[in-house]
Motif scaffolding. Structure first.
Motif, short mmCIF file in Angstrom:
data_model
loop_
_atom_site.label_atom_id
_atom_site.label_comp_id
_atom_site.label_asym_id
_atom_site.label_seq_id
_atom_site.Cartn_x
_atom_site.Cartn_y
_atom_site.Cartn_z
N ILE A 199 -1.64 7.23 -13.58
CA ILE A 199 -1.29 6.28 -12.52
C ILE A 199 -0.66 5.03 -13.13
CG2 ILE A 199 -2.27 4.72 -10.77
CD1 ILE A 199 -4.28 7.03 -10.12
N ALA A 200 -1.26 4.49 -14.18
CA ALA A 200 -0.73 3.30 -14.84
C ALA A 200 0.67 3.55 -15.39
CB ALA A 200 -1.67 2.86 -15.96
N LEU A 201 0.88 4.72 -15.97
CA LEU A 201 2.19 5.07 -16.52
C LEU A 201 3.25 5.07 -15.41
CD1 LEU A 201 3.84 5.96 -19.00
CD2 LEU A 201 3.27 8.31 -18.37
N VAL A 202 2.92 5.65 -14.27
CA VAL A 202 3.88 5.67 -13.16
C VAL A 202 4.15 4.25 -12.69
CG1 VAL A 202 4.29 6.43 -10.79
CG2 VAL A 202 3.29 8.03 -12.45
N TYR A 203 3.13 3.44 -12.53
CA TYR A 203 3.34 2.05 -12.13
C TYR A 203 4.19 1.30 -13.16
CZ TYR A 203 0.45 1.56 -7.95
OH TYR A 203 -0.03 1.63 -6.67
N GLN A 204 3.93 1.54 -14.43
CA GLN A 204 4.68 0.89 -15.49
C GLN A 204 6.16 1.27 -15.43
OE1 GLN A 204 4.08 2.26 -19.59
NE2 GLN A 204 3.57 0.14 -20.12
N MET A 254 0.82 -1.20 0.00
CA MET A 254 0.00 0.00 0.00
C MET A 254 0.87 1.26 0.00
SD MET A 254 -3.19 0.60 2.43
CE MET A 254 -4.40 1.79 2.09
N PHE A 255 1.99 1.21 0.68
CA PHE A 255 2.88 2.36 0.72
C PHE A 255 4.16 2.07 -0.06
CE2 PHE A 255 0.24 3.02 4.50
CZ PHE A 255 -0.21 4.30 4.25
N SER A 256 4.00 1.41 -1.20
CA SER A 256 5.14 1.10 -2.06
C SER A 256 5.62 2.37 -2.75
CB SER A 256 4.75 0.06 -3.10
OG SER A 256 3.82 0.62 -4.02
N LYS A 257 6.82 2.29 -3.28
CA LYS A 257 7.37 3.41 -4.04
C LYS A 257 6.47 3.77 -5.22
CE LYS A 257 10.68 2.86 -7.07
NZ LYS A 257 11.93 2.55 -7.74
N SER A 258 5.99 2.74 -5.92
CA SER A 258 5.12 2.98 -7.08
C SER A 258 3.84 3.68 -6.66
CB SER A 258 4.77 1.66 -7.76
OG SER A 258 5.91 1.06 -8.31
N ASN A 259 3.22 3.22 -5.58
CA ASN A 259 1.96 3.81 -5.12
C ASN A 259 2.16 5.25 -4.67
OD1 ASN A 259 -0.71 4.14 -4.42
ND2 ASN A 259 -0.59 2.88 -2.60
N LEU A 260 3.20 5.51 -3.91
CA LEU A 260 3.41 6.86 -3.41
C LEU A 260 3.77 7.83 -4.53
CD1 LEU A 260 5.23 6.11 -0.03
CD2 LEU A 260 2.82 6.71 -0.41
N LEU A 261 4.59 7.37 -5.47
CA LEU A 261 4.94 8.23 -6.61
C LEU A 261 3.72 8.47 -7.50
CD1 LEU A 261 7.19 9.84 -7.89
CD2 LEU A 261 7.86 7.80 -9.16
N ALA A 262 2.93 7.42 -7.74
CA ALA A 262 1.71 7.58 -8.54
C ALA A 262 0.73 8.52 -7.83
CB ALA A 262 1.05 6.22 -8.78
N THR A 263 0.67 8.44 -6.51
CA THR A 263 -0.20 9.34 -5.73
C THR A 263 0.24 10.78 -5.93
OG1 THR A 263 -0.71 7.68 -4.05
CG2 THR A 263 -0.87 9.99 -3.39
N LEU A 264 1.53 11.03 -5.83
CA LEU A 264 2.04 12.40 -5.97
C LEU A 264 1.78 12.95 -7.37
CD1 LEU A 264 3.63 14.77 -4.77
CD2 LEU A 264 5.71 13.65 -5.59
N ALA A 302 -6.18 20.77 -2.74
CA ALA A 302 -4.95 20.00 -2.96
C ALA A 302 -4.94 18.74 -2.09
CB ALA A 302 -3.72 20.87 -2.68
N LEU A 303 -5.30 18.88 -0.82
CA LEU A 303 -5.34 17.72 0.08
C LEU A 303 -6.36 16.70 -0.41
CD1 LEU A 303 -4.44 16.32 2.67
CD2 LEU A 303 -6.21 17.64 3.89
N GLY A 304 -7.53 17.16 -0.82
CA GLY A 304 -8.54 16.25 -1.36
C GLY A 304 -8.05 15.51 -2.59
N ASN A 305 -7.30 16.20 -3.45
CA ASN A 305 -6.74 15.55 -4.64
C ASN A 305 -5.69 14.51 -4.26
OD1 ASN A 305 -8.17 16.75 -6.84
ND2 ASN A 305 -7.05 18.63 -6.50
N ILE A 306 -4.86 14.80 -3.28
CA ILE A 306 -3.85 13.84 -2.85
C ILE A 306 -4.51 12.60 -2.24
CG2 ILE A 306 -1.99 13.45 -1.15
CD1 ILE A 306 -1.05 14.95 -3.64
N VAL A 307 -5.51 12.81 -1.39
CA VAL A 307 -6.22 11.67 -0.80
C VAL A 307 -6.90 10.86 -1.90
CG1 VAL A 307 -8.14 11.00 0.71
CG2 VAL A 307 -6.51 12.74 1.47
N GLY A 308 -7.59 11.54 -2.82
CA GLY A 308 -8.24 10.85 -3.93
C GLY A 308 -7.24 10.10 -4.79
N ALA A 309 -6.11 10.71 -5.06
CA ALA A 309 -5.08 10.06 -5.88
C ALA A 309 -4.53 8.83 -5.17
CB ALA A 309 -3.94 11.05 -6.19
N PHE A 310 -4.36 8.90 -3.85
CA PHE A 310 -3.88 7.75 -3.10
C PHE A 310 -4.89 6.60 -3.17
CE2 PHE A 310 -3.61 5.26 0.84
CZ PHE A 310 -2.32 4.76 0.71
#
Length: 139
Positions: free
Chosen positions: A128-133, A1-11, A52-60
């Motif tokens: 998000i998919a691009l960041v994970y990829q 859940m707090f992987s590098k991919s997930n956190l970077l995709a969230t940002l 901004a906070l709502g977008n970060i939470v939504g992105a996560f």
């Protein structure tokens, strides 16, 4: 859940959601939705910090859901499909419920909002998919 991919995709997705949302709803469609709104519920000065906070939470949340949905198969098309499904949930499902229960917008406004939500969340899903990829471990 707090992987590098997930956190970077969230940002990345959070930043895209913030600026793309501003371009879509703050600039491109502001006049359209003003014409199709039944009541003015907008604040004169929105709280950008909370947006901004709502977008970060939504992105996560979206990034976390995407990681489980994709099961290691990451592509722009898969990401767009994932996001478009989220957009359909928000735009069509919730839009119909809002139209049935509140005097917020006319039906034209809700239909336009549904189409925009599908495209907006589709783009966010693709990002998000691009960041994970790009951050997936090489096998």
């Amino acid at each position: 859940m707090f992987s590098k991919s997930n956190l970077l995709a969230t940002l990345v997705a959070g930043v895209v959601m913030f600026f793309l949302g501003y371009l879509i709803w703050g600039i491109a469609t502001a006049d359209f939705f003003e014409e199709h709104s039944l009541v003015n519920v907008m604040k004169e000065v929105p709280n950008l910090g909370l947006i901004a906070l709502g977008n970060i939470v939504g992105a996560f949340v979206l990034s976390s859901l995407y990681s489980k949905w994709a099961r290691g198969h990451h592509s722009l098309g898969e990401g767009f499909q994932f996001g478009a499904l989220i957009g359909a949930f928000v735009g069509i499902s919730m839009g119909l419920i809002w139209y049935a229960t509140a005097n917020w917008m006319d039906m034209t406004g809700h239909i336009a909002e549904a189409v925009i939500d599908i495209l907006y969340y589709g783009i966010v899903g693709a990002i998000i998919a691009l960041v994970y990829q790009k951050t997936a471990s090489k096998k």
